[in-house]
Design a protein around this motif. Structure first.
Motif, mmCIF file in Angstrom:
data_model
loop_
_atom_site.group_PDB
_atom_site.id
_atom_site.type_symbol
_atom_site.label_atom_id
_atom_site.label_comp_id
_atom_site.label_asym_id
_atom_site.label_seq_id
_atom_site.Cartn_x
_atom_site.Cartn_y
_atom_site.Cartn_z
ATOM 1 N N ARG A 19 2.615 13.063 -3.914
ATOM 2 C CA ARG A 19 3.929 12.456 -3.729
ATOM 3 C C ARG A 19 3.825 11.384 -2.632
ATOM 4 O O ARG A 19 3.165 11.595 -1.602
ATOM 5 N N PRO A 20 4.479 10.255 -2.845
ATOM 6 C CA PRO A 20 4.430 9.178 -1.845
ATOM 7 C C PRO A 20 5.084 9.613 -0.544
ATOM 8 O O PRO A 20 6.091 10.324 -0.556
ATOM 9 N N PHE A 21 4.486 9.206 0.578
ATOM 10 C CA PHE A 21 5.096 9.523 1.864
ATOM 11 C C PHE A 21 5.165 8.330 2.802
ATOM 12 O O PHE A 21 5.846 8.393 3.839
ATOM 13 N N VAL A 36 0.860 -1.184 0.000
ATOM 14 C CA VAL A 36 0.000 0.000 0.000
ATOM 15 C C VAL A 36 0.894 1.232 0.000
ATOM 16 O O VAL A 36 1.794 1.350 0.834
ATOM 17 N N THR A 37 0.643 2.136 -0.951
ATOM 18 C CA THR A 37 1.397 3.381 -1.039
ATOM 19 C C THR A 37 0.467 4.535 -0.691
ATOM 20 O O THR A 37 -0.593 4.684 -1.295
ATOM 21 N N HIS A 38 0.861 5.334 0.295
ATOM 22 C CA HIS A 38 0.124 6.524 0.697
ATOM 23 C C HIS A 38 0.773 7.720 0.008
ATOM 24 O O HIS A 38 2.000 7.860 0.034
ATOM 25 N N LEU A 39 -0.051 8.585 -0.585
ATOM 26 C CA LEU A 39 0.451 9.754 -1.295
ATOM 27 C C LEU A 39 -0.281 10.991 -0.817
ATOM 28 O O LEU A 39 -1.447 10.910 -0.419
ATOM 29 N N GLU A 40 0.375 12.150 -0.882
ATOM 30 C CA GLU A 40 -0.234 13.376 -0.407
ATOM 31 C C GLU A 40 0.214 14.562 -1.241
ATOM 32 O O GLU A 40 1.214 14.499 -1.965
ATOM 33 N N MET A 41 -0.532 15.653 -1.117
ATOM 34 C CA MET A 41 -0.097 16.955 -1.612
ATOM 35 C C MET A 41 -0.467 17.970 -0.538
ATOM 36 O O MET A 41 -1.466 17.804 0.166
ATOM 37 N N THR A 42 0.377 18.994 -0.413
ATOM 38 C CA THR A 42 0.152 19.994 0.625
ATOM 39 C C THR A 42 -0.102 21.379 0.034
ATOM 40 O O THR A 42 -0.178 22.363 0.773
ATOM 41 N N SER A 61 -10.988 23.570 -2.824
ATOM 42 C CA SER A 61 -11.932 24.667 -2.599
ATOM 43 C C SER A 61 -12.326 24.749 -1.125
ATOM 44 O O SER A 61 -13.033 25.661 -0.714
ATOM 45 N N ARG A 62 -11.870 23.781 -0.332
ATOM 46 C CA ARG A 62 -12.158 23.723 1.104
ATOM 47 C C ARG A 62 -10.986 24.308 1.874
ATOM 48 O O ARG A 62 -9.914 24.538 1.347
ATOM 49 N N ASP A 63 -11.183 24.459 3.157
ATOM 50 C CA ASP A 63 -10.124 24.965 4.029
ATOM 51 C C ASP A 63 -9.255 23.784 4.449
ATOM 52 O O ASP A 63 -9.350 23.288 5.569
ATOM 53 N N VAL A 64 -8.420 23.309 3.513
ATOM 54 C CA VAL A 64 -7.541 22.179 3.796
ATOM 55 C C VAL A 64 -6.093 22.567 3.522
ATOM 56 O O VAL A 64 -5.811 23.464 2.726
ATOM 57 N N ARG A 65 -5.209 21.872 4.189
ATOM 58 C CA ARG A 65 -3.785 22.067 3.948
ATOM 59 C C ARG A 65 -3.134 20.787 3.423
ATOM 60 O O ARG A 65 -1.939 20.768 3.129
ATOM 61 N N ARG A 66 -3.945 19.722 3.327
ATOM 62 C CA ARG A 66 -3.406 18.439 2.871
ATOM 63 C C ARG A 66 -4.511 17.641 2.206
ATOM 64 O O ARG A 66 -5.626 17.542 2.731
ATOM 65 N N VAL A 67 -4.179 17.059 1.050
ATOM 66 C CA VAL A 67 -5.067 16.134 0.344
ATOM 67 C C VAL A 67 -4.272 14.843 0.181
ATOM 68 O O VAL A 67 -3.098 14.877 -0.220
#
Length: 197
Positions: free
Chosen positions: A167-169, A19-25, A139-145
């Motif tokens: 990007r994978p983390f 399982v690979t977890h990925l994110e964008m900030t 479009s939401r008040d988020v800092r991470r997807v």
């Protein structure tokens, strides 16, 4: 627990995936929409039968099984929860893609489920869906997807997410009962994953 280098045993009747977890900030550069006649619609208070149908048609060949094992009560408690949003990618009036967002953790948006049915793979529909997904998320008040995928998913899934700006983390090994052996999924689902009884 970190697995040691080398081989680790997996019992019979189990499946194992990386399982690979990925994110964008931050929002990525917008990618152009491919040509196509897709639309995205929000599903308010989805019926469990509707959800099960689209979940199966999108995810069965990739061994999506966790929601298929839930009772209607368990499933409804999740998909009707405040902060959970469901969308369908529609083609000619038929739902052919699924997007589930989890906004329950302040500042974070998880793409819980994302995918299109097999007939739409390679048509640009997933790019259209991802473009809408990122518009909605940012479009939401988020800092991470963030999102996770595994080696049972389409072989291009990680690369697709990376092209989209993720990007994978983190990586993990997931071991679970094979859903094809208890009737959760048909025995001929996910032919790229052998059944070991």
């Amino acid at each position: 627990m970190i697995l040691p280098d080398g081989y680790s045993d997996v019992p019979a009747a189990k499946i194992a995936a990386v399982v690979t977890h990925l994110e964008m900030t931050a929002p990525p550069a917008r990618r152009a929409d491919p040509p196509g006649s897709w639309t995205l619609r929000k599903i308010d208070t989805p019926a469990p039968d509707w959800y099960r149908d689209i979940y199966r048609r999108v995810g069965e060949d990739w061994l999506w099984f966790s929601r298929a094992r839930m009772s209607d009560t368990e499933l409804a408690a999740i998909i009707h929860a405040p902060g959970i949003e469901l969308y369908a990618l529609a083609v000619d009036g038929r739902d052919e893609g699924l997007l589930e967002l989890d906004l329950r953790q302040p500042g974070h948006c998880e793409l819980v489920y994302f995918g299109v049915t097999g007939s739409l793979i390679g048509t640009g529909a997933a790019r259209f869906l991802m473009n809408r997904t990122l518009e909605l998320a940012w479009s939401r008040d988020v800092r991470r997807v963030w999102v996770h995928t595994c080696t049972f998913d389409h072989p291009s899934a990680v690369a697709f997410y990376q092209r989209s700006g993720f990007r994978p983390f983190h990586r993990q090994i997931e071991v679970a009962d094979d859903p094809r052996l208890d009737g959760t999924a048909p025995r001929d689902a996910a032919r790229h994953v052998p059944i070991i009884e």
